[in-house]
Design an enzyme around this catalytic site. Structure first.
Site, PDB file in Angstrom:
ATOM      1  N   GLY A   6     -27.979 -48.754 -24.491  1.00  0.00           N
ATOM      2  CA  GLY A   6     -26.611 -49.246 -24.605  1.00  0.00           C
ATOM      3  C   GLY A   6     -25.990 -49.019 -25.975  1.00  0.00           C
TER       4      GLY A   6
ATOM      5  CG  ASP B 281     -20.417 -38.754 -15.103  1.00  0.00           C
ATOM      6  OD1 ASP B 281     -20.711 -37.662 -14.591  1.00  0.00           O
ATOM      7  OD2 ASP B 281     -20.932 -39.178 -16.141  1.00  0.00           O
TER       8      ASP B 281
HETATM    9  P1  AMP Z   1     -22.675 -39.376 -20.813  1.00  0.00           P
HETATM   10  O1  AMP Z   1     -23.585 -38.199 -20.655  1.00  0.00           O
HETATM   11  O2  AMP Z   1     -22.568 -39.876 -22.214  1.00  0.00           O
HETATM   12  O3  AMP Z   1     -21.347 -39.156 -20.175  1.00  0.00           O
HETATM   13  O4  AMP Z   1     -23.371 -40.568 -20.015  1.00  0.00           O
HETATM   14  C1  AMP Z   1     -23.817 -40.469 -18.698  1.00  0.00           C
HETATM   15  C2  AMP Z   1     -24.281 -41.815 -18.212  1.00  0.00           C
HETATM   16  O5  AMP Z   1     -25.375 -42.287 -18.992  1.00  0.00           O
HETATM   17  C3  AMP Z   1     -23.229 -42.907 -18.269  1.00  0.00           C
HETATM   18  O6  AMP Z   1     -23.414 -43.755 -17.175  1.00  0.00           O
HETATM   19  C4  AMP Z   1     -23.555 -43.604 -19.573  1.00  0.00           C
HETATM   20  O7  AMP Z   1     -23.076 -44.920 -19.588  1.00  0.00           O
HETATM   21  C5  AMP Z   1     -25.070 -43.544 -19.581  1.00  0.00           C
HETATM   22  N1  AMP Z   1     -25.601 -43.596 -20.943  1.00  0.00           N
HETATM   23  C6  AMP Z   1     -25.522 -42.636 -21.890  1.00  0.00           C
HETATM   24  N2  AMP Z   1     -26.128 -43.040 -23.021  1.00  0.00           N
HETATM   25  C7  AMP Z   1     -26.602 -44.285 -22.808  1.00  0.00           C
HETATM   26  C8  AMP Z   1     -27.313 -45.248 -23.591  1.00  0.00           C
HETATM   27  N3  AMP Z   1     -27.671 -45.004 -24.857  1.00  0.00           N
HETATM   28  N4  AMP Z   1     -27.623 -46.425 -23.008  1.00  0.00           N
HETATM   29  C9  AMP Z   1     -27.285 -46.686 -21.739  1.00  0.00           C
HETATM   30  N5  AMP Z   1     -26.614 -45.840 -20.954  1.00  0.00           N
HETATM   31  C10 AMP Z   1     -26.272 -44.645 -21.467  1.00  0.00           C
HETATM   32 MG    MG Z   2     -19.745 -40.034 -19.679  1.00  0.00          MG
END
Ligand code: AMP
Ligand code: MG
Length: 490
Positions: free
Chosen positions: A124, A250
């Site tokens: 998170g 997403d």
């Molecule tokens: P992203 O690749 O940053 O668009 O993230 C893809 C998914 O992974 C989304 O649902 C984010 O909320 C989740 N996510 C990315 N990094 C983290 C993290 N450090 N902790 C929890 N969830 C994450």
């Molecule tokens: Mg994202």
């Protein structure tokens, strides 16, 4: 005691399963490293209040501002082509919505503020480097005039986040027209929750496409509206050499803003196959693939919307296909319109398209710097003696052949001064070049030196102005780093 902010939260009212209520997790030693005072004022917020310890506590998630109803939103998404039925805000928390001085409703979100019910195995949290990258690049996009989420503030947390090494943690306060994604629609479609899908669509129409509600087929108008905005948006990216890096469904906003700046970068050398992201092994999200991927993502949106488009499934598919066909012409029109601006061609003529694409082909063959070539062309418009663009070509004859055709075409323009002015407004002098962004991040992370970050943010706020004192920031890297990669901000 916490400062009150003028929240007016519409998304939170949708309740479960749209979202889960969750509080940010406090951090040990919040420190404000950047506040976007101008943006704060545009939002009707008092920057001085945000900079007080009480304000910084809100920006760090250590205090909840009055009126805030913190939630993590649910969404699904296709990640590199594979569908994941539940993603959601794993490290972001929506604090609420604020009506800006322009009357527009915007989300205020903390990114990196601790785990949520959607965190899966993630912590998170966010590291300082990616937070500063998003700050720099999203604000640069805004200054370029490209629809984007904004950065209101960056704070360091005083805590370390465990990545490949331990890194300083940080939180970005992000401002967006909304954080509703193509994947948000896919979340309800995957659950076969047609009622939820309709409520979501109605929310998005009211918020982002009010004109669609007057249509006899509001959901068809919604789909057409999202398609039109994405086509225009991706064309804008292409015109400045921007590569999003992770165009998963997403990470595509239905409001038409650039969102989720992860391993994004601007290309230096003109090369349509450029890909920067270290996780994009197949080059799926390479520069040249972005329009096609946007179209593919919008097909996923259309699929999700099928139950709302018509009662008869075959009729719904026909409506969806009809809307999707509109992407190609919308993109081509936006692309050509933008290229005309970049070349100073203000009175459209038939031959413009061939002329523009011929230049791009030559630029790629000659591996010239994308940004610098167009900027120098702006000077050449009014002054044929200005040969700065020509000098960038290893084989200047390749430029000469094209330039002769361009000069002949410019002769049809009534006002060469107007052409040049348009060009100077379409061809930035300053973009967030990779080597500059990396240097600014390294100084901040490794030496707590935020001066390079500050300089970059300041200069990028006026990308279309020559800023002679900062000329070095307009220059391509001395050595092109062909292996340059950016990394997901996790
Ligand atoms: P992203 O690749 O940053 O668009 O993230 C893809 C998914 O992974 C989304 O649902 C984010 O909320 C989740 N996510 C990315 N990094 C983290 C993290 N450090 N902790 C929890 N969830 C994450
Ligand atoms: Mg994202």
């Amino acid at each position: 005691m916490s400062i009150p902010l003028p929240f007016d939260n519409s998304y939170a009212r949708l309740g479960a399963p749209f979202l889960a209520s969750v509080l940010p997790t406090p951090v040990s030693a919040p420190r404000l490293v950047k506040l976007n005072r101008r943006l704060a004022r545009d939002l009707g917020l008092d920057p001085d209040a945000l900079a007080t310890p009480e304000g910084v506590a809100v920006l760090a998630g250590n205090a909840i501002a009055g009126g805030s109803e913190p939630v993590a939103t649910a969404y699904a998404g296709h990640q590199f082509g594979s569908f994941v039925p539940q993603l959601g805000d794993g490290r972001a928390i929506l604090l609420g919505e604020i009506l800006g001085l322009d009357g527009i409703r915007r989300d205020i979100q903390l990114k990196g503020s601790g785990p949520t019910p959607f965190s899966r195995r993630g912590d998170g949290r966010a590291a300082l480097g990616p937070v500063l990258r998003e700050y720099i690049v999203s604000e640069a996009m805004a200054a370029l005039g490209i629809p984007t989420t904004r950065a209101l503030a960056a704070v360091t947390t005083g805590d370390l986040v465990a990545r490949e090494t331990a890194l300083p943690g940080a939180i970005l306060t992000r401002v967006a027209a909304s954080h509703i994604r193509v994947g948000t629609f896919q979340f309800f479609a995957a659950r076969k929750d047609v009622d939820g899908l309709r409520r979501l669509a109605d929310h998005v129409i009211a918020r982002h496409y009010p004109e669609a509600s007057a249509s006899p087929e509001p959901y068809r108008a919604l789909l057409a509206g999202v398609i039109a905005r994405q086509a225009a948006l991706v064309a804008r990216w292409m015109h400045v050499g921007f590569i999003h890096g992770v165009m998963n469904t997403d990470n595509m906003s239905v409001a038409g803003e650039t969102i989720d700046f992860g391993p994004c970068a601007f290309m230096d050398v003109t090369n349509p196959s450029t890909v920067f992201s270290s996780i994009d092994y197949m080059g799926r999200y390479a520069y040249k693939n972005q329009p096609g991927i946007a179209h593919w993502n919008l097909a996923r949106l259309a699929e999700a919307l099928l139950p709302l488009l018509a009662d008869d499934p075959a009729a719904a598919v026909e409506i969806a296909n009809d809307a999707l066909a509109g992407f190609v012409s919308a993109y081509d029109d936006a692309d050509l319109a933008g290229l005309r601006q970049k070349l100073g061609l203000l009175n459209p003529r038939e031959e413009d398209s061939a002329l523009a694409y011929d230049l791009l082909t030559r630029m790629a063959a000659q591996k010239v710097d994308f940004t610098l070539t167009f900027r120098r062309l702006s000077d050449a418009a009014a002054n044929p003696e200005a040969d700065g663009a020509r000098a960038l070509f290893a084989e200047p004859e390749a430029f000469d052949a094209w330039a002769a055709a361009w000069r002949a075409r410019l002769a049809h323009e009534a006002d060469v001064g107007a052409s040049q002015a348009a060009m100077r407004h379409a061809n930035p002098a300053f973009i967030p070049r990779n080597h500059l962004v990396e240097a600014a991040l390294a100084a901040a992370v490794e030496a707590q030196n935020f001066a390079p970050f500050e300089e970059l943010v300041t200069v990028l706020a006026k990308p279309y102005e020559d800023q002679p004192d900062h000329a070095a920031l307009a220059a391509p890297p001395a050595q092109i780093d062909a292996a340059y990669q950016t990394f997901c901000g996790t």
